[in-house]
Each structure stands twice: as structure tokens, then as C-alpha cells.
Design an enzyme around this catalytic site. Structure first.
Site, PDB file in Angstrom:
ATOM      1  N   ASP A 288       5.360   2.857   2.177  1.00  0.00           N
ATOM      2  CA  ASP A 288       4.833   1.403   2.970  1.00  0.00           C
ATOM      3  C   ASP A 288       3.819   2.045   3.620  1.00  0.00           C
ATOM      4  O   ASP A 288       4.906   2.111   5.091  1.00  0.00           O
ATOM      5  CB  ASP A 288       6.170   0.300   2.482  1.00  0.00           C
ATOM      6  CG  ASP A 288       5.175  -0.664   3.117  1.00  0.00           C
ATOM      7  OD1 ASP A 288       3.819  -1.293   3.384  1.00  0.00           O
ATOM      8  OD2 ASP A 288       5.153  -2.246   2.939  1.00  0.00           O
ATOM      9  N   HIS A 289       2.550   1.928   3.511  1.00  0.00           N
ATOM     10  CA  HIS A 289       1.761   2.661   4.499  1.00  0.00           C
ATOM     11  C   HIS A 289       1.782   1.126   5.424  1.00  0.00           C
ATOM     12  O   HIS A 289       1.283   1.808   6.975  1.00  0.00           O
ATOM     13  CB  HIS A 289       0.114   2.937   4.093  1.00  0.00           C
ATOM     14  CG  HIS A 289       0.069   4.062   5.023  1.00  0.00           C
ATOM     15  ND1 HIS A 289       0.260   4.762   6.196  1.00  0.00           N
ATOM     16  CD2 HIS A 289      -0.827   4.688   4.361  1.00  0.00           C
ATOM     17  CE1 HIS A 289      -0.212   5.751   6.858  1.00  0.00           C
ATOM     18  NE2 HIS A 289      -1.477   5.967   5.813  1.00  0.00           N
ATOM     19  N   ARG A 290       2.170   0.695   5.964  1.00  0.00           N
ATOM     20  CA  ARG A 290       1.358  -1.164   6.521  1.00  0.00           C
ATOM     21  C   ARG A 290       3.101  -0.876   7.739  1.00  0.00           C
ATOM     22  O   ARG A 290       3.071  -1.073   8.878  1.00  0.00           O
ATOM     23  CB  ARG A 290       2.566  -2.519   6.113  1.00  0.00           C
ATOM     24  CG  ARG A 290       1.438  -2.903   5.071  1.00  0.00           C
ATOM     25  CD  ARG A 290       1.113  -3.971   4.333  1.00  0.00           C
ATOM     26  NE  ARG A 290       2.488  -3.446   3.857  1.00  0.00           N
ATOM     27  CZ  ARG A 290       3.496  -4.906   2.633  1.00  0.00           C
ATOM     28  NH1 ARG A 290       3.065  -6.483   2.703  1.00  0.00           N
ATOM     29  NH2 ARG A 290       4.786  -4.272   2.240  1.00  0.00           N
TER      30      ARG A 290
ATOM     31  N   ILE B 230       5.052   2.424   8.032  1.00  0.00           N
ATOM     32  CA  ILE B 230       5.330   3.794   7.994  1.00  0.00           C
ATOM     33  C   ILE B 230       4.248   4.874   8.116  1.00  0.00           C
ATOM     34  O   ILE B 230       3.139   4.647   7.116  1.00  0.00           O
ATOM     35  CB  ILE B 230       6.055   4.391   6.561  1.00  0.00           C
ATOM     36  CG1 ILE B 230       7.635   3.420   7.113  1.00  0.00           C
ATOM     37  CG2 ILE B 230       6.977   6.242   6.886  1.00  0.00           C
ATOM     38  CD1 ILE B 230       8.415   3.911   5.918  1.00  0.00           C
TER      39      ILE B 230
ATOM     40  N   PRO C 268       1.247  -1.019  -0.233  1.00  0.00           N
ATOM     41  CA  PRO C 268       0.047   0.012  -0.339  1.00  0.00           C
ATOM     42  C   PRO C 268       0.900   1.277  -0.079  1.00  0.00           C
ATOM     43  O   PRO C 268       1.406   1.466   0.801  1.00  0.00           O
ATOM     44  CB  PRO C 268      -0.502  -0.319   1.826  1.00  0.00           C
ATOM     45  CG  PRO C 268      -0.018  -1.358   2.141  1.00  0.00           C
ATOM     46  CD  PRO C 268       0.650  -1.720   1.424  1.00  0.00           C
TER      47      PRO C 268
END
Ligand code: CAO
Length: 543
Positions: free
Chosen positions: A515-517, A519, A339
Site C-alpha cells: 500500500d503506497h500510502r 509504505i 494504491p
């Protein structure tokens, strides 16, 4: 004058009836010069027969399992350059010449693998076997491109120990002895020649089944329980041809994870491809299951549109390059499985730009060859930012984060054949001039097709700079298993209000994908700000 040539099995050192263990191309396929066509196997070596020139496979004359000898026609190729009217004879002799080196290697690797020296050491080390590199058909040293055996592995006869690369082929050096690896005495990248000790084995004293305890004496009675190495995962050394190993290396796949469908469990090209396909499908399935939905594989997505382009005007068809195929598969996986969020900003790098231009003038006047580009500064400064924000230097593995304490930074490089990402290692320990030299060297090698697999491995963070070309913001795709990437646009002088006054400042567009998972947005904004501050005022690096 013909448009086609027959590609034959060249001289294979007097051996005949060699089984074709894999056919690597199909009819109608476009093949590059040097691309492997088939894999042959003797009792001691595996060799990929390369295509002497580019063209399209018109017809295949062999299939997996066939036996071939020198002169057997493997396939008929329609020359790519047939319109240049190259006479048959010349083409055929080119073909022979191109394969000559490879086959010499094959012959030697075959004959000499029998001669791998096994020097048993003196009494105190009587259970150790010193394995030396046999004559590989050249006095020159060749670089080690991959080491298959690891300390603790149980090696059986014919298991490949390592792979060497010559200009024209990759040569697997197989073991003619069984034992347990005590030490590997060479490194990837090291050039080695005949006689070099490549490994030390602990001798296997048994016949077919290797019992680890026999050769590794232990005073602990529990430890001395017999272990059938064939049941141990570390005992598995994968059987695969050099080109399959290369493919797996380029795709970053551990061959030991793949179940081979070839003879004796050999991993074939199609096994690697179906493993890759399965991994992304599994990922999608997992993602869907997690969110509670029973649907999988993007069920609502329409099939790819089929258009008869010729109906609308003239057009031509070209296959994707090898690099495009490989990088495309990686980019696709990264795009659908991570993501991404991309944040954009403009950074005032007026002072850095002035400094860079001045320095370049000074370097040129003093006869220096290196040119400082903005990218060298961004790479150096990124290492400072990674130190300050360790989560950006991490990788997501399952439900854990691996935090790296080294700072290797990759930079996207545009080449004629597609995108590659060479890596500058230990950036934190290098000066900006050294980084600039390395960028120039790696970019040149990338464009000359000279990068080795290890030049593109071990990266922690990547930078994609389009600044030399133009444009402002874009969304770079994260280079898994990294968790962030910077996209650099073209810096320009622009009017900027500072303390109520309009000033001319050199502004650099900077895009950060993360990577929003791993950060969250606030941390990313802080990282972006920190990076911008250092780029705006290099003195921040001294603090
Ligand atoms: N702003 C303004 N000018 C810039 C700049 C920037 N951000 N970055 C580079 N330039 C200038 C350089 O100073 C140089 O100017 P001079 O010719 O006047 O000296 C010129 O542009 C060319 O630079 P360069 O591209 O040769 O050097 P580099 O160190 O900036 O980049 C490399 C090297 C290998 C990264 C680059 O050549 C390249 O391949 N970029 C493409 C990367 C890419 O394709 N990314 C997309 C990936 S996602 O699909």
C-alpha cells in the site's frame, strides 16, 4: 415426476402465525442447499429456515410481514438435479429431514430461553445475575460463533447475547433479563452446553429504562448521575437474524454501524449490502474531493457491455458462489481503494530447497506425515521480516497507523467454491514443522467448507502462493486492512551467473504488493531484499 418442490415451513414447535421478518431470496435466484430462505421470529427467538437442497426459486409465496405456520408453502423450487429424476416424495422427505434438526433447535431455543437460569448469588453479590445457557435441544456442546454482548453493554430483554452453531443452523441465545454486562464467561470457539454460565449481569433494578448508576454503586457524586442507557452507544445490541450476522462477519462489517430498516430497527440483508456499497462510494467520493475534483464515481467509465452471448454460440449461465460473492466484494474494495505497487524479484533458494527436500525424505522415512512445502518457510520468514520492518505489520485507520505486535499470517487457499484466506496465528512462536501442519489442516478444512469465521480473522500480512500450480510473477491484491501481500510463483532450476560462473540455481519468483500510502518504494525494496536474503540463507534468522 416433478421438477419442482414446494418448500414449506417445517414443524415450529407448535407455534403458529410467526411473522416473516425477512425474505432472503428472490424469484429466479439460484440457492444453495442450506442457504437461508426466510427469517421467522417468535417472541423469544429468530430462526433462518434453510433450503433443504439446491435449486432455482420459481415463485415466492410469502413476503415480509406475512404470518406463517407449519406447512405454509414458502416458495416453489426448481430442483437443480431434476434431470436425475428424483421422486417428489423422496425430495420432500429430504426437505423435512434437513430442516428437522434446525426446528428442534428452534423449539428448544424458544421454550428454553424462557428457562435461562437466573441465579442470584449470595448477599454480597445480590446485584449480580448469573446467566446460564438453557437447554439447546442437544446434550452435545455447540461452539460459540459470535458474542454480541460486551462488558459494559446494557442488555434488554430479547437482546441476543451470543450465537451458537450446530451443523444445520445458527442459534441466537437471547436474554430474558435486563442488566449491565459485568463479565462474559465464554469465548468464541469454545464449545458450551446446557447450564454453562455465559455471562454475569449487574442487575437492572428499574422497569423499562435502565439506569446504569443504580446497579454500579459509586462514591463519586458525578458518577452517580443517571444515564439513560438507551442514549449510550454501548447500550445498543443489534437485532439481526443469524444469517445477517454471518454475512456481516464474513464481510468484516460491524453490525452496530448499520441502521436497520426492519421492524424495531432490525438489520436486514439489504441494509448490510447497501452499507457496503455506500462505504465504497463514500471512499471514492472522499478520494475525489481530496484531490480537488468535483467529479465522483468514475464518471468516464463506460457501462458494463451487454452482449447476447447466445448469438455467437452455445453458452450456459451460472451464478457466482457465495464465497466468490463475498471475496469479490472485498477484492473490489481493496483494488479500488488501495494504491497498489507490486515489485517482482527472483530469489535464489537453492539451499532452502535442498534442505526442504532432504528433510521431507527424512520425515517420510521416519514415518512422519507432515510435508514441508516452500510456503511454510516463507510464512515463518515473513514473521522475521515483519519484526524487522514494523510498518509492514501495520494497518491504516483514518490518519493513523496501528502497529501490531503479534504476527498472524494468512495464506490464500484455492477451493472449489472460491478463494479463502485462513490465518496462522503467532507465527513468530511456531516452528516450521508446526506451520506446515497448520497449512495442511487449514487448507483441508477450507476445501471441505469447514473453516470458521475466526479461522480467517486477525491476519497481519498475507501470502498468495501459486507455486504448486505454476507461473512466475503476478500482482496479488492486498487483503485490507493489511498493507502488503506476497505472491509466490513456481520455483525452477535456472542458469544463473555467480561471480562470473554459470551455475544451476533454484530460483523462486516473488512479487510483493504494498500500500503506497503507508509504505514507500525504498522501504519496500529493503523489505523485499531482507526477505530474499533470509530465504537464500536461513542462517540469517539466527542473527
Ligand atoms: N515452487 C515450486 N514448487 C512448489 C512451490 C513453489 N513455489 N510451492 C509449492 N510447490 C510444490 C510443493 O512442493 C508440492 O510438491 P510435491 O507435490 O512434489 O510435494 C506441490 O507444489 C503442491 O504444493 P501445495 O500447493 O499442495 O502446497 P503449498 O503448501 O505450496 O500450498 C495452498 C498450499 C493451500 C496455499 C495451495 O494448495 C493453494 O491453494 N494455492 C493457491 C492459492 C491461490 O489461489 N492464490 C491466488 C490468490 S489471488 O487470486
Amino acid at each position: 415426476m416433478s421438477q419442482t418442490i414446494e418448500i414449506k415451513v417445517p414443524d415450529v414447535g407448535g407455534h403458529s402465525d410467526l411473522p416473516v421478518i425477512e425474505v432472503l431470496v428472490s424469484e429466479g435466484e439460484y440457492v444453495e442447499a442450506e442457504q437461508a430462505l426466510v427469517t421467522l421470529e417468535s417472541d423469544k427467538a429468530t430462526i433462518d429456515v434453510p433450503c433443504p437442497q439446491a435449486g432455482v426459486v420459481q415463485s415466492l409465496n410469502v413476503k415480509s410481514g406475512d404470518k406463517v405456520s407449519e406447512g405454509t408453502v414458502l416458495l416453489v423450487l426448481v430442483e437443480k438435479k431434476f434431470t436425475n429424476s428424483i421422486p417428489d416424495m423422496m425430495t420432500q422427505s429430504d426437505a423435512n429431514e434437513a430442516s428437522e434438526n434446525i426446528l428442534k433447535k428452534f423449539e428448544h431455543s424458544h421454550d428454553q430461553s424462557k428457562k435461562i437460569q437466573i441465579n442470584q448469588s449470595d448477599e454480597s453479590e445480590s446485584s449480580l445475575i448469573k446467566v446460564s445457557l438453557p437447554d439447546i435441544g442437544t446434550l452435545d456442546s455447540l461452539p460459540v460463533v459470535e458474542i454480541f454482548a460486551k462488558v459494559g453493554d446494557t442488555i434488554r430483554i430479547d437482546d441476543p447475547i451470543l450465537s451458537l452453531e450446530s451443523e444445520k443452523s445458527t442459534i441466537d441465545v437471547p436474554s430474558i433479563h435486563e442488566g449491565i454486562v459485568k463479565e462474559i464467561t465464554v469465548k468464541v470457539g469454545e464449545r458450551i452446553a446446557k447450564g454453562k454460565t455465559i455471562a454475569i449481569f449487574a442487575k437492572s433494578c428499574s422497569g423499562d429504562t435502565i439506569k446504569q448508576e443504580v446497579c454500579v454503586p459509586s462514591h463519586n457524586s458525578e458518577d452517580s448521575e443517571e444515564i439513560d442507557a438507551s442514549k449510550s452507544s454501548t447500550a445498543l445490541v443489534v437485532h439481526a437474524s443469524p444469517s445477517v450476522r454471518k454475512l456481516a462477519r464474513e464481510l468484516g462489517i460491524d453490525l452496530r454501524k448499520i441502521k436497520g430498516s426492519g421492524p424495531r430497527g432490525r438489520v436486514l440483508h439489504e441494509d448490510v449490502h447497501s452499507y457496503l456499497k455506500k462505504s465504497s462510494v463514500c471512499y471514492e467520493e472522499r478520494a475525489y474531493n481530496k484531490s480537488g475534483s468535483r467529479e465522483s464515481h468514475f464518471p468516464d467509465i463506460l457501462p458494463w457491455p451487454e452482449v447476447d452471448f447466445k448469438k455467437f454460440g452455445p453458452c450456459r449461465r451460472e451464478p457466482l458462489s457465495r464465497i466468490q460473492n463475498i471475496s469479490g466484494a472485498n477484492l473490489h474494495r481493496n483494488w479500488i481503494s488501495i494504491p497498489h505497487v507490486t515489485a517482482h524479484d527472483d530469489v535464489d533458494i537453492t539451499d532452502l530447497e535442498n534442505f526442504r527436500v532432504e528433510k521431507n525424505k527424512y520425515i517420510a522415512l521416519s514415518g512422519g506425515k507432515v510435508k514441508l512445502t516452500t510456503l511454510a518457510f516463507i510464512i515463518k520468514i515473513s514473521a522475521f521480516a515483519l519484526k524487522q520492518f514494523p510498518v509492514f505489520n501495520s494497518s491504516l485507520v483514518g490518519k493513523e497507523l496501528i502497529f501490531k505486535e503479534y504476527f498472524n499470517i494468512g495464506f490464500a487457499t484455492d477451493t472449489e467454491n472460491g478463494l479463502v484466506v485462513p490465518v496462522i496465528r503467532a507465527v513468530d512462536k511456531k516452528g516450521i514443522l508446526d506451520i506446515a501442519k497448520e497449512i495442511a489442516d487449514l487448507a483441508k478444512r477450507a476445501r471441505d467448507g469447514q473453516l470458521k469465521a475466526e479461522d480467517m480473522q486477525g491476519g497481519c500480512f498475507s501470502i498468495s502462493s501459486l507455486g504448486g500450480i505454476g507461473g512466475r510473477y503476478f500482482s496479488p491484491i492486498i487483503n485490507a486492512p493489511e498493507v502488503a501481500i506476497i505472491g509466490v510463483g513456481r520455483g525452477t532450476y535456472r542458469p544463473v551467473y555467480i561471480d562470473g560462473e554459470l551455475r544451476k540455481r533454484f530460483m523462486l519468483p516473488l512479487s510483493l504488493s504494498y500500500d503506497h500510502r503507508v509504505i514507500d518504494g525504498a522501504t519496500a525494496a529493503r523489505f523485499h531484499k531482507y526477505l530474499s536474503e533470509l530465504l537464500s540463507d536461513l542462517r540469517g534468522c539466527l542473527l
